[in-house]
Write a protein that holds these residues in place. Structure first.
Motif, PDB file in Angstrom:
ATOM      1  N   GLN A 326     -85.433  54.731 -16.015  1.00  0.00           N
ATOM      2  CA  GLN A 326     -85.496  54.928 -17.463  1.00  0.00           C
ATOM      3  C   GLN A 326     -84.454  55.932 -17.970  1.00  0.00           C
ATOM      4  O   GLN A 326     -84.279  56.095 -19.178  1.00  0.00           O
ATOM      5  CB  GLN A 326     -86.899  55.391 -17.872  1.00  0.00           C
ATOM      6  N   LEU A 327     -83.780  56.614 -17.074  1.00  0.00           N
ATOM      7  CA  LEU A 327     -82.760  57.570 -17.516  1.00  0.00           C
ATOM      8  C   LEU A 327     -81.515  56.852 -18.030  1.00  0.00           C
ATOM      9  O   LEU A 327     -80.736  57.423 -18.820  1.00  0.00           O
ATOM     10  CB  LEU A 327     -82.374  58.510 -16.363  1.00  0.00           C
ATOM     11  N   ASN A 328     -81.300  55.633 -17.551  1.00  0.00           N
ATOM     12  CA  ASN A 328     -80.132  54.846 -17.974  1.00  0.00           C
ATOM     13  C   ASN A 328     -78.818  55.572 -17.693  1.00  0.00           C
ATOM     14  O   ASN A 328     -77.934  55.697 -18.566  1.00  0.00           O
ATOM     15  CB  ASN A 328     -80.220  54.504 -19.477  1.00  0.00           C
ATOM     16  N   VAL A 329     -78.708  56.056 -16.453  1.00  0.00           N
ATOM     17  CA  VAL A 329     -77.483  56.725 -16.023  1.00  0.00           C
ATOM     18  C   VAL A 329     -76.976  56.042 -14.760  1.00  0.00           C
ATOM     19  O   VAL A 329     -77.685  55.240 -14.130  1.00  0.00           O
ATOM     20  CB  VAL A 329     -77.719  58.228 -15.762  1.00  0.00           C
ATOM     21  N   CYS A 330     -75.751  56.369 -14.362  1.00  0.00           N
ATOM     22  CA  CYS A 330     -75.185  55.769 -13.162  1.00  0.00           C
ATOM     23  C   CYS A 330     -75.869  56.311 -11.908  1.00  0.00           C
ATOM     24  O   CYS A 330     -76.604  57.306 -11.963  1.00  0.00           O
ATOM     25  CB  CYS A 330     -73.684  56.034 -13.098  1.00  0.00           C
ATOM     26  N   LYS A 331     -75.585  55.670 -10.778  1.00  0.00           N
ATOM     27  CA  LYS A 331     -76.229  56.061  -9.534  1.00  0.00           C
ATOM     28  C   LYS A 331     -75.849  57.475  -9.119  1.00  0.00           C
ATOM     29  O   LYS A 331     -76.694  58.233  -8.629  1.00  0.00           O
ATOM     30  CB  LYS A 331     -75.838  55.079  -8.422  1.00  0.00           C
ATOM     31  N   ASP A 332     -74.615  57.862  -9.331  1.00  0.00           N
ATOM     32  CA  ASP A 332     -74.187  59.221  -8.974  1.00  0.00           C
ATOM     33  C   ASP A 332     -74.978  60.267  -9.764  1.00  0.00           C
ATOM     34  O   ASP A 332     -75.421  61.281  -9.216  1.00  0.00           O
ATOM     35  CB  ASP A 332     -72.691  59.394  -9.238  1.00  0.00           C
ATOM     36  N   CYS A 333     -75.124  60.025 -11.064  1.00  0.00           N
ATOM     37  CA  CYS A 333     -75.875  60.971 -11.891  1.00  0.00           C
ATOM     38  C   CYS A 333     -77.355  60.993 -11.502  1.00  0.00           C
ATOM     39  O   CYS A 333     -77.999  62.047 -11.516  1.00  0.00           O
ATOM     40  CB  CYS A 333     -75.723  60.610 -13.372  1.00  0.00           C
ATOM     41  N   GLU A 334     -77.883  59.832 -11.158  1.00  0.00           N
ATOM     42  CA  GLU A 334     -79.283  59.756 -10.746  1.00  0.00           C
ATOM     43  C   GLU A 334     -79.525  60.556  -9.473  1.00  0.00           C
ATOM     44  O   GLU A 334     -80.480  61.330  -9.387  1.00  0.00           O
ATOM     45  CB  GLU A 334     -79.680  58.301 -10.533  1.00  0.00           C
ATOM     46  N   VAL A 335     -78.649  60.391  -8.480  1.00  0.00           N
ATOM     47  CA  VAL A 335     -78.780  61.141  -7.226  1.00  0.00           C
ATOM     48  C   VAL A 335     -78.634  62.635  -7.480  1.00  0.00           C
ATOM     49  O   VAL A 335     -79.363  63.462  -6.904  1.00  0.00           O
ATOM     50  CB  VAL A 335     -77.735  60.660  -6.206  1.00  0.00           C
ATOM     51  N   TYR A 336     -77.699  62.997  -8.346  1.00  0.00           N
ATOM     52  CA  TYR A 336     -77.503  64.414  -8.677  1.00  0.00           C
ATOM     53  C   TYR A 336     -78.765  64.997  -9.313  1.00  0.00           C
ATOM     54  O   TYR A 336     -79.218  66.093  -8.941  1.00  0.00           O
ATOM     55  CB  TYR A 336     -76.319  64.568  -9.626  1.00  0.00           C
ATOM     56  N   CYS A 337     -79.358  64.272 -10.261  1.00  0.00           N
ATOM     57  CA  CYS A 337     -80.589  64.746 -10.921  1.00  0.00           C
ATOM     58  C   CYS A 337     -81.750  64.847  -9.932  1.00  0.00           C
ATOM     59  O   CYS A 337     -82.574  65.766 -10.023  1.00  0.00           O
ATOM     60  CB  CYS A 337     -80.960  63.810 -12.067  1.00  0.00           C
ATOM     61  N   GLN A 338     -81.814  63.934  -8.992  1.00  0.00           N
ATOM     62  CA  GLN A 338     -82.870  63.999  -7.979  1.00  0.00           C
ATOM     63  C   GLN A 338     -82.756  65.267  -7.137  1.00  0.00           C
ATOM     64  O   GLN A 338     -83.766  65.895  -6.807  1.00  0.00           O
ATOM     65  CB  GLN A 338     -82.800  62.752  -7.087  1.00  0.00           C
ATOM     66  N   GLY A 339     -81.525  65.643  -6.807  1.00  0.00           N
ATOM     67  CA  GLY A 339     -81.324  66.879  -6.055  1.00  0.00           C
ATOM     68  C   GLY A 339     -81.722  68.113  -6.855  1.00  0.00           C
ATOM     69  O   GLY A 339     -82.352  69.038  -6.334  1.00  0.00           O
ATOM     70  N   VAL A 340     -81.337  68.120  -8.147  1.00  0.00           N
ATOM     71  CA  VAL A 340     -81.708  69.245  -9.020  1.00  0.00           C
ATOM     72  C   VAL A 340     -83.233  69.328  -9.152  1.00  0.00           C
ATOM     73  O   VAL A 340     -83.824  70.413  -9.118  1.00  0.00           O
ATOM     74  CB  VAL A 340     -81.054  69.086 -10.403  1.00  0.00           C
TER      75      VAL A 340
END
Length: 370
Positions: A326-340
């Motif tokens: 639901q964030l509607n972002v690319c995979k790189d941004c999604e992985v980055y947010c998961q780490g944060v």
């Protein structure tokens, strides 16, 4: 006269200290073991009954609190060497077995017997000022090595507390370390004391359980009574997430108002932690340094998800976010947010005791092991 043991020893947890003493040993050695403060408080009254009117005694007959006790149907062994009088029940058990489990009992049984002491069928009678059901549960755990195996990980909290509360109380009082450790392990399976345990519990469907408010408060009171402070941060976390309507009620077995107020303050701190630490990636979205998708900079998905989170009835900063698509972002941004997000949840866990004015996790562990 019969030997007596005081009704209780003070092992309650006060956020910064504990009176519990740590001893270990075996009754198999010939010399009398050294006496700790914990043991001395028991042995001091083992040769004489408490004063009339003292806690745990019957003023009318302090040396014999119940003149017509009954023999326990299971724990009356014909080859037993000592009779323990607990409330309205007599337990005929083996001194050696109890002494091998507890140095407190070992020291008690080595006290010279005064002349004219009451006996039954050749066994000395020792009056213990404990709860009869608690003592029965303790004997089940002592005599049956597989006792704890009958409590599966999926057991609900109410059943678990009923099964181990008495054992935990008396294993703490009489310093039966292995039994106390087993009880604490079972408690931390429901009220985790590490982030790893929390993640295991929250991601395993068979271990997922909604706790009743009365049950959580019951666990808190047991932990304070038996010096198990490592379960308090998560238990307080559960209390803080209860509705204000429930917290304002006053039921039998509830926490005191001071602790309820502490949890209400903690609730506001949890809200701050959710906004600023664990789920900050939703409120203040940042792209990954490797992101090549320009639309990620203008996505409204994170803010929309934050508003859904904010509308929740109570803060839950430890809960893992799962609505990544639901964030509607690319995979790189999604992985980055998961780490944060994971780093933020770990940080919240580290700070969790401080949200309820408790010492750090390491200090709580030291207090518990004293």
């Amino acid at each position: 006269m019969t030997k007596t043991i005081p009704a209780s020893l003070d092992t309650s947890f006060e956020h910064s200290s504990s009176d519990a003493e740590d001893t270990s040993g075996s009754s198999s050695r010939k010399q009398k073991p050294s006496t700790s403060k914990h043991e001395a408080s028991i042995l001091a009254t083992s040769s004489a009954p408490p004063a009339p009117g003292a806690e745990g005694t019957t003023p009318a007959n302090a040396s014999n609190p119940n003149p017509n006790p009954t023999r326990h149907s299971r724990f009356w062994f014909h080859d037993g060497s000592v009779i323990l009088h607990v409330e309205n029940t007599l337990f005929r058990v083996h001194q050696t077995i109890l002494a091998n489990h507890s140095e407190i009992f070992a020291g008690l049984f080595e006290v010279p017997q005064p002349a004219g002491e009451m006996m039954l069928e050749g066994c000395h009678i020792v009056v213990l000022h404990d709860n009869e059901k608690d003592f029965e549960d303790l004997l089940h755990a002592v005599y049956d090595p597989s006792y704890f195996d009958s409590i599966p990980p999926t057991t609900d909290v109410d059943t678990l507390l009923t099964s181990i509360s008495g054992i935990l109380r008396l294993s703490t009082k009489y310093i039966l370390k292995p039994l106390r450790t087993r009880c604490i392990t079972l408690l931390t399976s429901k009220f985790p004391s590490t982030f790893t345990l929390y993640c295991t519990k929250s991601t395993t469907p068979s271990l997922h359980e909604r706790y009743k408010s009365d049950t959580v408060m019951r666990a808190v009171l047991l932990a304070k009574e038996t010096n198990v402070p490592t379960i308090l941060p998560y238990a307080y976390y559960c209390v803080a997430r209860m509705s204000m309507k429930r917290l304002m009620k006053e039921r039998d077995g509830d926490l005191g108002w001071k602790e309820k107020c502490l949890c209400m303050v903690g609730r506001e701190r949890l809200r701050w932690a959710e906004m600023s630490v664990s789920h900050s990636f939703l409120l203040v979205f940042q792209r990954s340094s490797t992101c090549t998708t320009l639309t990620c900079a203008h996505t409204r998905g994170p803010h929309a998800e934050w508003h859904l989170l904010e509308a929740g009835k109570s803060p839950n900063p430890l809960r893992a976010f799962v609505r990544w698509p639901q964030l509607n972002v690319c995979k790189d941004c999604e992985v980055y947010c998961q780490g944060v997000h994971l780093a933020g949840r770990r940080d919240v866990w580290k700070r969790l005791p401080s949200f309820f004015d408790l010492p750090a996790w390491e200090v709580l562990e030291e207090i518990q092991n004293q």
